[in-house]
Scaffold this active site. Structure first.
Site, short mmCIF file in Angstrom:
data_model
loop_
_atom_site.label_atom_id
_atom_site.label_comp_id
_atom_site.label_asym_id
_atom_site.label_seq_id
_atom_site.Cartn_x
_atom_site.Cartn_y
_atom_site.Cartn_z
N LYS A 57 -2.23 3.90 48.77
CA LYS A 57 -2.47 5.16 48.04
C LYS A 57 -3.20 6.11 49.00
O LYS A 57 -4.05 5.67 49.77
CB LYS A 57 -3.32 4.90 46.78
CG LYS A 57 -3.76 6.18 46.06
CD LYS A 57 -4.26 5.91 44.66
CE LYS A 57 -5.73 5.58 44.52
NZ LYS A 57 -6.66 6.59 45.04
N GLU A 106 -4.76 10.44 49.21
CA GLU A 106 -5.15 11.61 48.42
C GLU A 106 -4.56 12.89 49.00
O GLU A 106 -4.63 13.10 50.21
CB GLU A 106 -6.67 11.74 48.36
CG GLU A 106 -7.35 10.55 47.71
CD GLU A 106 -8.87 10.69 47.62
OE1 GLU A 106 -9.42 11.75 48.02
OE2 GLU A 106 -9.51 9.72 47.16
N GLU A 158 -6.56 12.61 38.66
CA GLU A 158 -7.96 12.37 38.30
C GLU A 158 -8.63 13.64 37.78
O GLU A 158 -8.55 14.71 38.43
CB GLU A 158 -8.70 11.84 39.55
CG GLU A 158 -10.18 11.55 39.28
CD GLU A 158 -10.82 10.68 40.35
OE1 GLU A 158 -10.13 10.20 41.29
OE2 GLU A 158 -12.06 10.48 40.25
O1 KIV Z 1 -11.08 4.58 44.66
C1 KIV Z 1 -10.81 4.48 43.46
O2 KIV Z 1 -11.34 3.64 42.73
C2 KIV Z 1 -9.83 5.42 42.91
C3 KIV Z 1 -9.71 5.48 41.42
C4 KIV Z 1 -10.86 6.20 40.85
C5 KIV Z 1 -8.41 6.05 41.00
O3 KIV Z 1 -9.17 6.11 43.63
#
Ligand code: KIV
Length: 271
Positions: free
Chosen positions: A120, A122, A189
């Site tokens: 993942k 951002e 988020e």
């Molecule tokens: O790092 C994390 O825990 C996250 C979540 C808040 C989605 O990115």
């Protein structure tokens, strides 16, 4: 992939089928083997090895300091405990923003060294080239829009994002770009519920919300927050499913008392 090299039961395709069927996706964070094993056994769909490890594991104020090596260590521990759930690992700050080659190298290290299923990162349009390059290597990518904690110094605050028209329009545009690029899902988020619901209805990939209301395809929380271990963090969107911080404090006090008063160990607890 699991540690045995077999594909985990929950795949990126399965998440997309769940969206089509209207079945909600449950995602929580884990950073270690024991928590991952419990979450997996409870039937969680997705385990996120979040860079929130920087906050809840290491005690930093922001997610920025955690390193790629540290994320890989957490991811290795989690993948040993997860046999069923899809395991997604955050690319930490500074390991993908430089250029798409750097992003690909970081994603490959995570996949090679941790047996995770996906990564993942951002951001939207500004990281699109990196997303495309990682996807070209066959690595599934989950996007993350709205409040993106790695940009906290740019935002200056953790309050709700995209309340203004221009930021909301950019978020919708970014969600479409990430879907077209081939992301299998997006985290959104801390944005208004109506905006998150609109994105979920416009794109075909699952939208996993945190502080984004109920009109999305799934929810994610930081496990330490929902268990009540991080007692000093209580935003409006957080539901506490347990008060483990209190339980732990009571257990520790009880143990200390028993040791001091010589009630522990007793004859049955010795050899
Ligand atoms: O790092 C994390 O825990 C996250 C979540 C808040 C989605 O990115």
């Amino acid at each position: 992939m699991s540690t045995e090299g077999t594909v985990r039961a929950v795949t990126t395709l399965r998440l997309q089928e769940m969206k089509r069927r209207g079945e909600k996706i449950a995602m929580l964070t884990a950073y270690d083997y024991s928590m991952a094993k419990i979450l997996d056994g409870a039937g969680i769909d997705v385990i996120l090895v979040g860079d929130s490890a920087a906050n809840v594991m290491a005690g930093y104020e922001t997610t920025l300091p955690i390193t790629l090596d540290q994320m890989i260590y957490h991811a290795q521990s989690v993948t040993r405990g997860a046999k069923r759930a899809l395991v997604v690992v955050d690319l930490p700050f500074g390991t993908y923003q430089g250029n798409s080659k750097q992003a690909l190298d970081s994603a490959i290290r995570i996949m090679k060294e941790s047996q995770a299923d996906a990564i993942k990162l951002e951001g939207g349009e500004e990281i699109l080239e990196s997303v495309q390059r990682i996807l070209c290597a066959g690595i599934p990518v989950m996007g993350h829009l709205g409040l993106t904690p790695q940009s906290i110094h740019k935002f200056g605050t953790y309050t709700v994002r995209a309340k203004e028209e221009a930021e909301a329009a950019k978020l919708i545009h970014d969600a479409h770009l990430l879907e077209e690029a081939g992301c299998f899902a997006l985290v959104i988020e801390k944005v208004p519920a109506a905006l998150a619901a609109r994105v979920a209805s416009e794109v075909n990939i699952p939208i996993i919300g945190i502080g984004a209301g109920s009109g999305v395809d799934g929810q994610v929380l930081v496990s330490y927050d929902m268990l009540g271990i991080t007692g000093d963090f209580s935003p409006r969107f957080l539901r506490r499913y347990a008060e483990l911080g209190n339980e732990m404090r009571n257990a520790f006090s009880h143990y200390i008392e028993d040791v001091k008063s010589q009630h522990f160990p007793n004859e049955k607890e010795e050899y």
